[in-house]
Design a protein around this motif. Structure first.
Motif, mmCIF file in Angstrom:
data_model
loop_
_atom_site.group_PDB
_atom_site.id
_atom_site.type_symbol
_atom_site.label_atom_id
_atom_site.label_comp_id
_atom_site.label_asym_id
_atom_site.label_seq_id
_atom_site.Cartn_x
_atom_site.Cartn_y
_atom_site.Cartn_z
ATOM 1 N N ALA A 6 -7.088 9.349 8.718
ATOM 2 C CA ALA A 6 -7.764 9.223 7.433
ATOM 3 C C ALA A 6 -7.988 10.600 6.816
ATOM 4 C CB ALA A 6 -9.096 8.499 7.610
ATOM 5 N N THR A 18 -1.168 6.725 -3.896
ATOM 6 C CA THR A 18 -1.555 7.363 -2.640
ATOM 7 C C THR A 18 -0.664 8.561 -2.350
ATOM 8 O OG1 THR A 18 -0.262 5.663 -1.611
ATOM 9 C CG2 THR A 18 -2.646 5.467 -1.442
ATOM 10 N N ALA A 19 0.602 8.465 -2.744
ATOM 11 C CA ALA A 19 1.494 9.596 -2.510
ATOM 12 C C ALA A 19 0.985 10.811 -3.262
ATOM 13 C CB ALA A 19 2.908 9.243 -2.969
ATOM 14 N N PHE A 25 -2.003 12.213 -1.658
ATOM 15 C CA PHE A 25 -1.655 12.887 -0.414
ATOM 16 C C PHE A 25 -1.118 14.292 -0.674
ATOM 17 C CE2 PHE A 25 1.309 13.765 3.056
ATOM 18 C CZ PHE A 25 0.421 13.690 4.091
ATOM 19 N N GLY A 47 -4.611 11.924 5.720
ATOM 20 C CA GLY A 47 -4.120 11.158 4.582
ATOM 21 C C GLY A 47 -5.001 11.279 3.343
ATOM 22 N N PHE A 90 5.818 -2.470 -4.806
ATOM 23 C CA PHE A 90 5.590 -1.600 -3.659
ATOM 24 C C PHE A 90 5.482 -0.149 -4.113
ATOM 25 C CE2 PHE A 90 7.605 1.027 -0.387
ATOM 26 C CZ PHE A 90 6.840 0.735 0.707
ATOM 27 N N ALA A 111 2.296 0.504 -6.003
ATOM 28 C CA ALA A 111 1.148 0.539 -5.093
ATOM 29 C C ALA A 111 1.093 1.846 -4.321
ATOM 30 C CB ALA A 111 1.219 -0.626 -4.121
ATOM 31 N N THR A 112 2.280 2.402 -4.022
ATOM 32 C CA THR A 112 2.270 3.579 -3.173
ATOM 33 C C THR A 112 2.235 4.877 -3.956
ATOM 34 O OG1 THR A 112 4.645 3.520 -3.155
ATOM 35 C CG2 THR A 112 3.510 2.482 -1.323
ATOM 36 N N GLN A 125 -8.064 10.349 2.925
ATOM 37 C CA GLN A 125 -8.994 9.241 2.682
ATOM 38 C C GLN A 125 -10.437 9.637 2.972
ATOM 39 O OE1 GLN A 125 -6.738 6.534 5.318
ATOM 40 N NE2 GLN A 125 -6.601 5.191 3.530
#
Lengths: 521, 315
Positions: A249, A20-21, A24, A252, A13, A16-17, A254
């Protein structure tokens, strides 16, 4: 649950995160630490990078056939891949694009178009044959393209290519505003043999890479674009129907560009530094239509009373959350030929009552048709109902089906919510206010008004033409069927790294969604 | 212990009938919607001549029974027809949407079974104890919150405030970036975990009080073995059937989650198709949903018979 498995799961977990963190915080960091990046936006454009833009779309309706364009996302994608002969400036006057110039004859019913030097993505030059093929494809009797109605004035059988760079259009009647046709929504130029558009070839600033209907289109810089290559390496259009998803999005990291936001969302994020809010003024006319051919609105005094019932400020504040400006019962505020000199109408309930009494319409009851077909429709209906009650008019609101709303109100009912995107004032008149107009929702069918329009189209001089437009609009302002109470801003948002977004261009004009002028810094 | 073949045959025939009925019903409903694909496509430019032309090119000017018969004839050849709007084959729509939706559903089910069984057994082992009461209170509370609210909450907290997870799946390929599926799967899990764990708990408590468990205890079988091999299979029969119902529910729960997180799956395809009145696509979806539902329920009944042959599941 056994421990080994759950700790492993937890590690997966975190892996995977983590990515993105990071992404961000990076996205936030630039916005938070470099507020002057906005001021440097006027600086030299930087080349490179990939921009992702989120639009609302329709999965099933998605097509790359530029002639079949129906939605904003279709128009934005078509604009990246294709060109029109002309397009609309911020004042909705036609500006040359693939056409270098246009020249009418004295009768204004034959137009000679000279093409600029431009090439399709496969290297072939854009010629007069391609132009004629494209227009004939749109106007094909069996076809159902939206631009077909706009091309109706052209006699395509009599039109011809004089040489590879010159097209001569023969028209069915004099048409001074003919360049509006060249700029019409969906009137794109495709190569002369184009039938399938799975891998489209156009002459636009970006070339095709890949397409997944209902989800994404990727395009890349066209280095040989006639107007100069775009700054971006790549551009991806992604589709997100829910407004909240587009905003999430963007926040975040994206996407870097989100199209069509609600006023409330814009207010929440404005000036916070995380995302830039861009308001495009004058993009969407908001109002009501009164059918002028049937009671109670066949009496002009009743229409005038309704004009005076509306408290425009309250409607803009309530239905558009303040994101817009008030209207003066005329289409096209800020556009070419708009009579800005006419006095602004304000609420006058006493005069409205007097007019209704004069018309013998005291205790009037009307049904207002509306539907959640556009932002603010149902809210505006509710607010107008309250305002009308103060003048002794009972408005009953009937909420219909949003998917079929526009057809439902075209001929049926008496009073309905209405909205329109940007188009030249001439197009608004020819499509909606002449006896033969195809979408005449106010049933405004006046022979002398038709004559004024025809006279304007046979007038070469712009000033004289402007005077004729003013006469038509004075008439509409005085007793027309359009109660136009406001013009909504069109709201888009970008990441702070995005520069070169026009803040003036109404939706559907040349500089709207113009990604070849945008760069990332 | 295999059930008699005639029973399966009966169930399959019934399933076929049910699917056909669903398809007919959906066709009638879509026909009953105001407007048709031509009107929806014309949108805010409802030029009557244009609508008539669109209608003609789509073949919508033919009577409804004739169109249904044509479509059904195609179906017998395995042809689901083409979209009215794009002219692309319906099978393409289905395969494009099926991937993400199956991935979502499979991930949800894979986590749902161990989670709910674990929770249920845990709560049942100390009936009335603090752990049992906590689990019960939590499952009740979570079950009371609609998916939409859970989704918005999770996306805001984990996606935007903490930045741990992608807040949406915009522009992402769900197969290469599975991180975008974490929040949607959690949202989909939130309610079924509650119902199934409660069912497992109730079943376990019944089973642990049953004579055969008492008998096993008298023989000196260890508590763990009794729990997992004697009591649990019997406790699972009702849970299995609830699981099948969860599969049906997943198909609809997926619609909310897909819209919220922008996952281009079957739910999104269906919503778009209904809004566009794209009957062939809607019909294709109805067939797929019908077949999936019938198959899953049949499998669940088979499994329930397997777990508890004596409980005599009715066909």
């Amino acid at each position: 649950m056994n421990d080994a498995r759950s700790s492993l799961a937890r590690r997966g977990f975190l892996i995977a995160t983590g990515a993105t963190a990071l992404a961000f915080t990076a996205a936030c960091g630039t916005g938070a630490t470099t507020p002057d990046a906005k001021n440097a936006a006027e600086g030299a454009p930087k080349r490179g990078g990939k921009l992702r833009a989120a639009f609302a779309g329709g999965g099933a309706n998605e097509t790359l056939d530029p002639h079949a364009a129906n939605l904003f996302v279709d128009a934005a994608r078509a604009k990246a891949l294709f060109d029109k002969l002309a397009d609309f400036g911020a004042d909705l006057a036609a500006v040359p694009r693939l056409a270098e110039r246009w020249e009418p004859n004295d009768a204004l019913d034959t137009w000679r178009i000279t093409l600029r030097k431009a090439a399709f993505h496969d290297g072939r030059p854009v010629t007069a044959e391609d132009v004629l093929y494209s227009y004939r494809r749109i106007a094909d009797p069996k076809a159902t393209f939206r631009a077909k109605a706009s091309l109706e004035p052209i006699d395509l059988d009599a039109s011809r290519a004089l040489d590879p760079a010159t097209v001569e259009f023969k028209l069915k009647r004099p048409y001074a505003e003919f360049p509006n046709v060249l700029a019409a929504f969906g009137a794109y130029i495709v190569p002369r043999d184009a039938t399938a558009f799975d891998e489209p070839i156009g002459s636009g600033p970006f070339g095709f890479v890949s397409f997944k209907p209902g989800s994404s289109l990727v395009v890349k810089r066209n280095d040989t674009y006639w107007e100069g290559a775009p700054h971006l390496d790549e551009l991806e259009f992604v589709v997100a129907g829910e407004e909240s998803a587009r905003v999430s999005a963007l926040l975040g990291g994206q996407v870097e560009y989100a199209h069509e936001l609600n006023p409330a969302t814009a207010r929440t994020h404005e000036g916070k530094g995380k995302i830039e809010i861009v308001r495009l003024p004058g993009s969407a006319m908001q109002g009501f239509v009164m059918k002028t051919d049937r009671p109670p609105f066949d009496d002009p005094r009743v229409r005038q009373a309704f004009f005076l019932i509306a408290d425009r400020k309250e409607l803009v504040d309530g239905a558009l959350s303040g994101a817009g400006e008030i209207g003066n019962d005329l289409y096209g505020k800020g556009y070419q030929y708009y009579p800005a000199g006419l006095p602004q109408r304000t609420q006058d309930l006493d005069k409205a009552r007097a007019l209704l009494k004069e018309a013998g319409a005291e205790g009037l009851k009307v049904t207002l048709d509306t539907a959640p077909a556009a932002t603010g429709f149902v809210e505006a209906a509710g607010i107008f109902k309250e305002q009308a009650a103060k003048a002794g008019v009972t408005v009953e609101i009937k909420v219909g089906n949003k998917d079929t709303y526009w057809k439902d109100i075209l001929n049926a009912g008496t009073f309905a919510s209405y909205r329109s995107g940007a188009m030249p004032i001439e197009s608004h008149i020819s499509q909606r206010l002449l006896t033969g107009s195809t979408t005449n929702a106010t049933k405004w069918q006046q022979k002398d008004f038709d004559d004024l329009y025809r006279q304007a189209q046979s007038t070469r001089d712009v000033t004289q033409r402007g005077a004729l437009y003013e006469r038509m609009q004075r008439r509409l302002h005085d007793e027309g069927g359009f109660l136009i109470w406001g013009f909504a801003d069109w709201i888009i948002a970008t990441a702070p790294t995005v520069h070169g977004v026009s803040k003036q261009a109404p939706a559907n004009t040349l500089d709207w969604a113009r990604f070849d002028k945008i760069w990332l810094a | 212990m295999t059930p008699p073949l005639s029973w399966i045959g009966r169930r399959l025939l019934l399933g076929l009938g049910q699917t056909a009925a669903v398809v007919l019903f959906i066709f009638a409903l879509t026909e009953a919607l105001p407007g048709d694909a031509a009107v929806a496509l014309a949108g805010d430019h409802p030029d009557p001549a244009r609508i008539a032309r669109i209608r003609e090119t789509m073949g919508l000017d033919r009577p409804a029974p004739e169109r249904l018969a044509d479509w059904a004839a195609g179906l017998l050849h395995g042809d689901l027809g083409t979209s009215l709007i794009s002219g692309r084959p319906v099978t393409g729509y289905l395969t494009a949407g099926l991937g993400p939706t199956l991935l979502l559903a499979a991930a949800t089910l894979a986590l749902l079974v161990p989670l709910s069984i674990g929770l249920g057994v845990l709560a049942a082992r100390r009936e009335g104890g603090p752990l049992d009461r906590t689990v019960s209170a939590l499952t009740l509370a979570v079950h009371a919150v609609p998916e939409f609210a859970v989704g918005v909450l999770l996306a805001t907290v984990f996606g935007l405030w903490l930045g741990w997870l992608p807040p949406t799946a915009v522009g992402a390929d769900v197969f290469t970036e599975p991180a975008v599926l974490i929040l949607p799967v959690v949202v989909l899990l939130s309610r079924p975990v509650c119902t199934i764990s409660r069912l497992v708990r109730a079943g376990m408590i019944d089973a642990m009080a049953s004579p055969y468990v008492a008998q096993a205890r008298r023989y000196g079988v260890s508590g763990t073995r009794i729990t997992w091999t004697h009591a649990l299979p019997n406790a699972l029969a009702p849970a299995t059937q609830q699981l099948a119902r969860t599969c049906d529910w997943l198909l609809s729960g997926v619609i909310v989650v897909e819209a919220l997180f922008v996952i281009p799956g079957l739910g999104t395809v269906l919503i778009e198709a209904v809004a566009a009145r794209d009957i062939p696509v809607v019909q294709g979806m109805a067939v797929v949903f019908g077949i999936v539902t019938v198959t899953v329920n049949l499998a669940a009944d088979l499994a329930a018979r397997r777990f508890a042959p004596r409980s005599q599941v009715a066909a």
